[in-house]
Scaffold this motif. Structure first.
Motif, short mmCIF file in Angstrom:
data_model
loop_
_atom_site.label_atom_id
_atom_site.label_comp_id
_atom_site.label_asym_id
_atom_site.label_seq_id
_atom_site.Cartn_x
_atom_site.Cartn_y
_atom_site.Cartn_z
N PRO A 193 3.05 69.23 -42.69
CA PRO A 193 2.08 70.27 -42.31
C PRO A 193 2.28 71.52 -43.16
O PRO A 193 3.39 71.79 -43.64
N LEU A 194 1.20 72.29 -43.38
CA LEU A 194 1.27 73.49 -44.22
C LEU A 194 1.79 74.69 -43.43
O LEU A 194 2.58 75.48 -43.91
N ILE A 195 1.30 74.81 -42.19
CA ILE A 195 1.69 75.96 -41.35
C ILE A 195 2.33 75.40 -40.08
O ILE A 195 1.74 74.54 -39.42
N VAL A 196 3.54 75.88 -39.76
CA VAL A 196 4.19 75.44 -38.53
C VAL A 196 4.68 76.66 -37.76
O VAL A 196 5.46 77.46 -38.29
N LEU A 197 4.21 76.81 -36.53
CA LEU A 197 4.75 77.83 -35.63
C LEU A 197 5.57 77.10 -34.59
O LEU A 197 5.12 76.10 -34.02
N ASP A 198 6.80 77.61 -34.35
CA ASP A 198 7.67 76.93 -33.41
C ASP A 198 8.27 77.94 -32.44
O ASP A 198 9.04 78.80 -32.84
N GLY A 199 7.89 77.84 -31.18
CA GLY A 199 8.46 78.69 -30.14
C GLY A 199 8.28 80.17 -30.41
O GLY A 199 9.21 80.97 -30.23
N SER A 258 3.68 77.08 -30.02
CA SER A 258 4.01 76.15 -31.11
C SER A 258 2.72 75.49 -31.58
O SER A 258 1.90 75.08 -30.77
N LEU A 259 2.58 75.44 -32.91
CA LEU A 259 1.34 74.90 -33.46
C LEU A 259 1.63 74.45 -34.89
O LEU A 259 2.35 75.11 -35.62
N SER A 260 1.10 73.30 -35.26
CA SER A 260 1.23 72.96 -36.67
C SER A 260 -0.14 72.61 -37.24
O SER A 260 -0.98 72.01 -36.56
N VAL A 261 -0.35 73.06 -38.47
CA VAL A 261 -1.64 72.88 -39.13
C VAL A 261 -1.39 72.09 -40.41
O VAL A 261 -0.62 72.52 -41.28
N GLY A 262 -2.04 70.93 -40.52
CA GLY A 262 -1.84 70.09 -41.70
C GLY A 262 -2.63 70.58 -42.89
O GLY A 262 -3.54 71.41 -42.76
N ARG A 263 -2.27 70.08 -44.07
CA ARG A 263 -3.02 70.44 -45.28
C ARG A 263 -4.45 69.92 -45.19
O ARG A 263 -4.67 68.75 -44.87
N GLY A 264 -5.39 70.79 -45.45
CA GLY A 264 -6.78 70.38 -45.40
C GLY A 264 -7.37 70.37 -44.00
O GLY A 264 -8.53 70.02 -43.82
N GLU A 265 -6.58 70.77 -43.03
CA GLU A 265 -7.06 70.73 -41.66
C GLU A 265 -7.78 72.04 -41.30
O GLU A 265 -7.42 73.12 -41.79
N VAL A 266 -8.79 71.94 -40.44
CA VAL A 266 -9.49 73.13 -39.95
C VAL A 266 -9.21 73.24 -38.45
O VAL A 266 -9.61 72.36 -37.68
N VAL A 267 -8.48 74.29 -38.07
CA VAL A 267 -8.14 74.50 -36.67
C VAL A 267 -8.89 75.72 -36.16
O VAL A 267 -8.79 76.81 -36.75
N VAL A 268 -9.68 75.54 -35.13
CA VAL A 268 -10.42 76.65 -34.53
C VAL A 268 -9.70 77.09 -33.27
O VAL A 268 -9.36 76.25 -32.43
N VAL A 269 -9.43 78.39 -33.18
CA VAL A 269 -8.73 78.94 -32.02
C VAL A 269 -9.75 79.67 -31.16
O VAL A 269 -10.43 80.58 -31.64
N ILE A 270 -9.90 79.25 -29.91
CA ILE A 270 -10.82 79.94 -29.02
C ILE A 270 -10.08 80.37 -27.76
O ILE A 270 -8.94 79.95 -27.52
#
Lengths: 235, 248
Positions: free
Chosen positions: B6-12, B27-39
């Motif tokens: 994953p490109l971005i990893v938030l942990d605790g 905690s959140l992980s975002v892979g390469r090329g992934e589009v994550v929408v936060v609402i």
């Protein structure tokens, strides 16, 4: 009122000396004030503390006391402020190079005191730039210095220039004190010379020196008004 | 869609604003090329989450890694990391004293030390891509909100970032200008850009996101593909939120 005509050369000499100390003090205060302002907005806490301490000391102390320290403290420390005998510069501003150090002492006191106010005027301009501008610059990867140079300072200048002008006008008026700390022949000390030593009536002499100060301050104030109007239109 | 680490990893991750626990063990992980929408409802911490990823907001504890490296604390390394993460703000934040083209080339020239002519050429191509090439020599205040936001996207893209963060990019826009900005974002997503998007645009979340993350009270409550999330929200809070926004 004859004194204004008879002693015109004395008034003119006083005007010239006061103008000299004001030009030098303004340049010095702008440079030192900018340095202190950068310290005060720096992201490094110890540098911020140095800037804040400087402003707290010199903004809150009477100029008279700063002048006392400069005129009596520096000699006690063995300094004649000889570092201000700058070759070339002392050809135009002859008092910089004299053996009597009081012009240099007065200059130091004016610069130290005024720089605190210059710092705050510059900082108020920086604070007037919306926080999002610096945030966008940081998010592009600009360093603190690049952020100031390319984004924040070019925009803060507009908000700084009028308060800066007021600081310089105040400094010109404050310079009247140096005549009482050993600087012979400036505009305010000229009044003392002509009345106590020359025996002239006080009121005409006072009018003469007032005109001298107004010649320096009024055009500066008018210039500031013009800048302000231009900005209002641009907005 | 996701390849490799994953490109971005938030942990605790935890963060407090005074007594307010604005990020609560996220905690959140975002892979390469992934589009994550936060609402999520306002005040739920979603903007703060977005801003921690390039450290515009420092965190109190936990770890964030970007491209395998923990976020640097300050100075040059942090500036370098930020140059690799594009950010688009709700209020555009275009440099008011610079033209649109100067806005777009400032980063490449001063941070990346690119030649001005090369940066200018690429800047114009990017402005063309977001549809405002004819505005290049105007100042931000002369553009509409939608045009300004597209310029801001071009400015971020000019750094050739590895990921793009969008902090409510359409919330300050007039309704008729929302579409033009979302179109640019959708095309970016199709081209494989890694994106974290904080938004209230549910349509964008449905058709452009790989995952929808729902936040409430500083916690990350749900993390699901969009069709699953919108059809079947698992938590009560998500159901409540969706019922409020989707009934109008």
């Amino acid at each position: 009122m004859n004194v204004l005509i008879d002693k015109f050369d004395v008034f003119a000499g006083g005007f010239w000396l006061t103008l000299q100390i004001c030009v030098l003090a303004a340049i010095g205060a702008l440079i030192l004030g900018a340095v202190v302002a950068v310290l005060r907005i720096s992201p490094v806490p110890p540098l911020r503390a140095v800037g804040t301490t400087y402003v707290n000391i010199f903004r809150n102390m009477p100029l008279t006391v700063v002048l006392f320290f400069a005129a009596f403290g520096l000699p006690a420390l063995g300094s004649n402020a000889d570092f201000l005998r700058i070759p070339g510069l002392d050809a135009i501003f002859s008092r910089l190079g004299t053996d009597l150090p009081y012009f240099r002492f007065g200059l130091i006191a004016l610069v130290l005191y005024t720089a605190a106010f210059v710092c705050e005027a510059l900082r108020s301009g920086v604070n007037a730039v919306p926080a999002g501008q610096a945030e966008a610059a940081r998010s592009l990867g600009l360093t603190f210095g690049q952020n100031l140079r390319y984004v924040v300072l070019p925009q803060s200048w507009k908000a700084s220039v009028v308060p800066l002008g007021s600081v310089i006008i105040a400094m010109i008026k404050n310079s009247a004190l140096v005549g009482f700390f050993g600087v012979v022949g400036d505009l305010s000390q000229t009044a003392d010379q002509l009345t106590s030593a020359g025996g002239y009536a006080f009121i005409p002499v006072a009018i003469g020196i007032s005109v001298g100060y107004l010649i320096m301050t009024v055009p500066l104030g008018a210039l500031l008004d013009r800048i302000e109007k231009r900005q209002a239109v641009a907005r | 869609m996701t390849t490799g680490d994953p490109l971005i990893v938030l942990d605790g991750v935890n963060k407090w604003f005074g007594p307010l626990h604005v990020l609560d063990d996220v905690s959140l992980s975002v892979g390469r090329g992934e589009v994550v929408v936060v609402i999520g409802p306002s005040g739920s911490g979603k903007s703060t989450l977005c801003r921690t990823i390039n450290r515009l907001e420092p965190i109190d504890n936990g770890t964030i890694t970007f491209d395998g490296q923990p976020l640097p604390a300050e100075g040059k390394p942090l500036a370098k990391l930020r140059s690799e993460v594009g950010m688009v703000f709700q209020s555009f934040n275009l440099f008011a004293h610079k033209t649109i083209l100067e806005n777009v080339t400032l980063g490449p020239v001063k941070v990346r030390k690119e030649k001005p002519a090369a940066a200018r050429e690429r800047g114009l191509a990017l402005l063309d891509r977001v549809g405002i090439a004819n505005q290049a020599d105007k100042y931000p205040a002369q553009l509409s909100g939608g045009q300004q936001q597209r310029a801001a996207i071009a400015r971020a893209l000019a750094m050739q970032p590895k990921a793009m963060l969008f902090d409510e990019p359409t919330s300050a826009l007039d309704p008729e200008m929302v579409g033009e900005v979302l179109d640019v974002m959708t095309s970016l997503a199709r081209d494989g850009m890694t994106m974290v998007v904080v938004t209230h645009e549910m349509g964008f979340a449905r058709h452009a996101a790989n995952r929808v993350v729902f936040m409430a009270d500083g916690q990350l409550v749900e993390d699901a593909p969009p069709n699953e999330f919108f059809a079947n929200p698992r938590s009560e809070r998500a159901k409540d939120f969706l019922s409020k926004i989707l009934t109008h």
